[in-house]
Design a protein around this motif. Structure first.
Motif, PDB file in Angstrom:
ATOM      1  N   VAL A  75    -112.708 -10.191  77.970  1.00  0.00           N
ATOM      2  CA  VAL A  75    -111.774 -11.284  77.699  1.00  0.00           C
ATOM      3  C   VAL A  75    -110.329 -10.788  77.797  1.00  0.00           C
ATOM      4  N   LEU A  76    -110.043  -9.645  77.211  1.00  0.00           N
ATOM      5  CA  LEU A  76    -108.680  -9.111  77.236  1.00  0.00           C
ATOM      6  C   LEU A  76    -108.262  -8.743  78.655  1.00  0.00           C
ATOM      7  N   ARG A  77    -109.189  -8.199  79.435  1.00  0.00           N
ATOM      8  CA  ARG A  77    -108.868  -7.884  80.824  1.00  0.00           C
ATOM      9  C   ARG A  77    -108.552  -9.157  81.600  1.00  0.00           C
ATOM     10  N   GLY A  78    -109.323 -10.218  81.319  1.00  0.00           N
ATOM     11  CA  GLY A  78    -109.061 -11.488  81.980  1.00  0.00           C
ATOM     12  C   GLY A  78    -107.711 -12.071  81.616  1.00  0.00           C
ATOM     13  N   ALA A  79    -107.166 -11.652  80.463  1.00  0.00           N
ATOM     14  CA  ALA A  79    -105.850 -12.124  80.027  1.00  0.00           C
ATOM     15  C   ALA A  79    -104.735 -11.178  80.465  1.00  0.00           C
ATOM     16  N   GLY A  80    -105.084 -10.165  81.263  1.00  0.00           N
ATOM     17  CA  GLY A  80    -104.056  -9.277  81.805  1.00  0.00           C
ATOM     18  C   GLY A  80    -103.929  -7.932  81.122  1.00  0.00           C
ATOM     19  N   ILE A  81    -104.812  -7.606  80.186  1.00  0.00           N
ATOM     20  CA  ILE A  81    -104.770  -6.306  79.518  1.00  0.00           C
ATOM     21  C   ILE A  81    -105.522  -5.305  80.375  1.00  0.00           C
ATOM     22  N   THR A  82    -104.863  -4.222  80.772  1.00  0.00           N
ATOM     23  CA  THR A  82    -105.505  -3.231  81.636  1.00  0.00           C
ATOM     24  C   THR A  82    -105.744  -1.898  80.950  1.00  0.00           C
ATOM     25  N   SER A  83    -105.081  -1.650  79.807  1.00  0.00           N
ATOM     26  CA  SER A  83    -105.281  -0.392  79.086  1.00  0.00           C
ATOM     27  C   SER A  83    -104.906  -0.594  77.630  1.00  0.00           C
ATOM     28  N   PRO A  84    -105.329   0.318  76.739  1.00  0.00           N
ATOM     29  CA  PRO A  84    -104.950   0.198  75.323  1.00  0.00           C
ATOM     30  C   PRO A  84    -103.442   0.187  75.104  1.00  0.00           C
ATOM     31  N   PRO A 105    -110.478   2.082  69.791  1.00  0.00           N
ATOM     32  CA  PRO A 105    -109.989   2.518  71.109  1.00  0.00           C
ATOM     33  C   PRO A 105    -109.318   1.425  71.925  1.00  0.00           C
ATOM     34  N   LEU A 106    -109.405   0.161  71.504  1.00  0.00           N
ATOM     35  CA  LEU A 106    -108.802  -0.914  72.287  1.00  0.00           C
ATOM     36  C   LEU A 106    -107.288  -1.003  72.097  1.00  0.00           C
ATOM     37  N   CYS A 107    -106.737  -0.307  71.110  1.00  0.00           N
ATOM     38  CA  CYS A 107    -105.312  -0.390  70.818  1.00  0.00           C
ATOM     39  C   CYS A 107    -104.669   0.970  70.996  1.00  0.00           C
ATOM     40  N   ALA A 108    -103.421   0.985  71.455  1.00  0.00           N
ATOM     41  CA  ALA A 108    -102.747   2.237  71.774  1.00  0.00           C
ATOM     42  C   ALA A 108    -102.665   3.184  70.592  1.00  0.00           C
ATOM     43  N   ASP A 109    -102.328   2.659  69.398  1.00  0.00           N
ATOM     44  CA  ASP A 109    -102.210   3.551  68.241  1.00  0.00           C
ATOM     45  C   ASP A 109    -103.544   3.737  67.527  1.00  0.00           C
ATOM     46  N   GLN A 110    -104.615   3.157  68.111  1.00  0.00           N
ATOM     47  CA  GLN A 110    -105.981   3.325  67.625  1.00  0.00           C
ATOM     48  C   GLN A 110    -106.107   2.970  66.148  1.00  0.00           C
TER      49      GLN A 110
END
Length: 500
Positions: free
Chosen positions: A76-85, A109-114
């Motif tokens: 879902v997040l990739r479909g909304a334009g999220i490509t990396s944490p 792991p889905l968020c940059a600051d984990q």
């Protein structure tokens, strides 16, 4: 698609830099909802995409069951334009599984600051259509906070109609006295000093502890802290209140610091600040040795694949000597740890948490620790994905374990669960009366807002309960001397006289 103002404490989403993106994953009973929000320069945030997925069952909240759930959220997040944490500034979890350590670990792991945070939704006003809404998505939904609010409205109206109609044989709540101690949202924990007639109530969102005069029903002092409060404990003999907290170290991608504040209850002033590790979870005092124990979690690395559940984590128990204000020892417990209780007679600690075994996988429940040797001595396995509350009546050799689907009673001698009381909606801090051997558990389920009375010796729920009217319960505490009950409702303490 309609946008909504979700800034600041209105919903529990902290203000973020303009243009940054925020993910919200709600574990609802009817659906798993994944939403992506964009922060504005004025401190608000706007939903740009929201999708509903099939609901997650209790059996899915395990290391083996969660990977497909995480994978679906990633899609879902990739479909909304999220490509990396790195594309996500903050990740919030909402719903019944938000406090589950296994779920938190899986989504880190889905968020940059984990890091993951828990969302406490509140009513929010419309601010007009959102210009960045995607077009032509058949599964798009209105924003997540509004969905949750609508559900809450339905629940409140339904319960209100039942109460207005008499609700069968349920009694209306007496007009108990109350006092304001903090914000309406946020968890509340309380400890009682019977000798001094003081109740200390911690508010995690307000980052403060209210000092309440239990005789006059007034707040006599408010102690503020820098970081989020995760637990409090009291040593009345030394006149010390211990407040465990956690907060950022001040730079990106750093571990979350765990800190213990030592408060002199004669002055209500902080006399020492001790860093205990990373990500504080709970605190308790051994009244015999006056040593303080703080649970922490530290992460040793992360899976590169966000679809793989990460179990590379360690939970520790820090031993603090308050006289020297130092950490005397620290040892590993397992993969996750939460609240901690101490039996002073046996010098055994009971920690809500989990341990990971290569053969059996993750085992959730209560970790048993021998404090004489600082060694893990066993575990009480609980068939629940995560405990949201734990309390004890050590004179009755009983632990009260509140999970996402039931209240369980465990025997500290046999170290087994002896009774399972099916209650959905129970949560919050648990008050225990060691004289009557009963526990008071907050319940915000379909039967209304009430304190359930658990008969510990008989291992059953009492037919009676303490009604609080239309007031959202977040916990309770008991004065062991007077046996008065303090119900934490929204931002208040409700004073319930001891039972006759």
């Amino acid at each position: 698609m309609t946008g909504v103002d979700v800034s600041g404490p209105t919903t529990g989403i902290a203000p973020a830099p303009g243009g940054s993106r925020i993910a919200v994953i709600d574990f609802g009973s009817a659906a798993l909802t994944v939403a992506l929000l964009t922060a504005s320069a004025d401190g608000s945030a706007r939903v740009v995409d929201s999708r509903e997925l099939p609901p997650v069952s209790a059996g899915d909240l395990t290391e083996s069951g969660l990977p497909p759930v995480v994978s679906a959220a990633v899609d879902v997040l990739r479909g909304a334009g999220i490509t990396s944490p790195d594309d996500i500034h903050a990740l919030y979890l909402a719903g019944y599984a938000a406090h589950n350590p296994v779920v938190q670990q899986a989504f880190r792991p889905l968020c940059a600051d984990q890091r993951v945070k828990q969302l406490v939704p509140q009513p929010v006003p419309f601010v007009g259509p959102g210009p960045t809404s995607p077009v032509g998505r058949p599964n798009s939904r209105s924003n997540l906070p509004l969905i949750i609010f609508a559900v809450l409205v339905v629940i409140v109206v339904t319960v209100g109609v039942v109460v207005a109609m008499g609700g069968g044989d349920r009694r209306a709540a007496p007009d108990y006295p109350t006092v304001q101690v903090g914000r309406e949202a946020g968890s509340k924990q309380g400890v009682v000093d019977s000798a001094d007639g003081r109740l200390y109530v911690a508010d995690d969102m307000a980052k403060s502890v209210a000092v309440v005069d239990t005789a006059n029903h007034t707040v006599v002092s408010t102690i503020s802290f820098q970081d989020e409060i995760v637990g409090i404990a009291l040593d009345p003999e030394l006149h010390r209140l211990y407040v465990a907290g956690q907060g950022d170290r001040g730079h990106a991608h750093a571990a979350i610091r765990a800190v213990l504040w030592v408060v002199d209850t004669t002055t209500n002033g902080v006399v020492a600040t001790i860093e205990t590790g990373s990500e504080g979870r709970g605190v308790a005092v051994d009244p015999g040795t006056h040593l303080v124990y703080v649970t922490n979690e530290r992460f040793l690395g992360y899976q590169l694949d966000p679809k793989t559940v990460n179990v590379n984590a360690a939970a520790t128990l820090s031993v603090i000597d308050p006289r020297s204000a130092t950490v005397a020892a620290s040892f590993e417990l397992g993969t996750a740890a939460g609240e901690v209780l101490i039996d002073p007679a046996t010098r055994v600690a009971y920690v809500a948490g989990s341990r990971y075994d290569q053969v059996r996988g993750s085992e959730n429940g209560v970790i048993v620790v021998d404090l004489a040797s600082n060694q893990v001595a066993g575990q009480i396995t609980v068939p629940d994905a995560g405990l949201v509350g734990i309390a004890a009546d050590f004179t009755a050799n009983t632990l009260v374990l509140v999970g996402s689907d039931a209240i369980r009673l465990a025997d500290t001698v046999s170290r087994t669960v002896e009774a399972t009381l099916r209650v959905v909606g129970a949560s919050g801090s648990i008050g225990v009366d060691p004289v009557r051997h009963v526990a008071y558990v907050a319940d915000n389920g379909r039967d209304g807002y009430q304190l359930l009375i658990v008969e510990l010796a008989e291992r059953r729920l009492s037919d009676a309960s303490i009604e609080t009217g239309m007031k959202l319960l977040v916990g309770s505490a008991v004065d062991p001397r007077s046996r008065a009950i303090y119900a934490f409702v929204a931002g208040m303490v409700m004073f319930v006289p001891p039972p006759q």
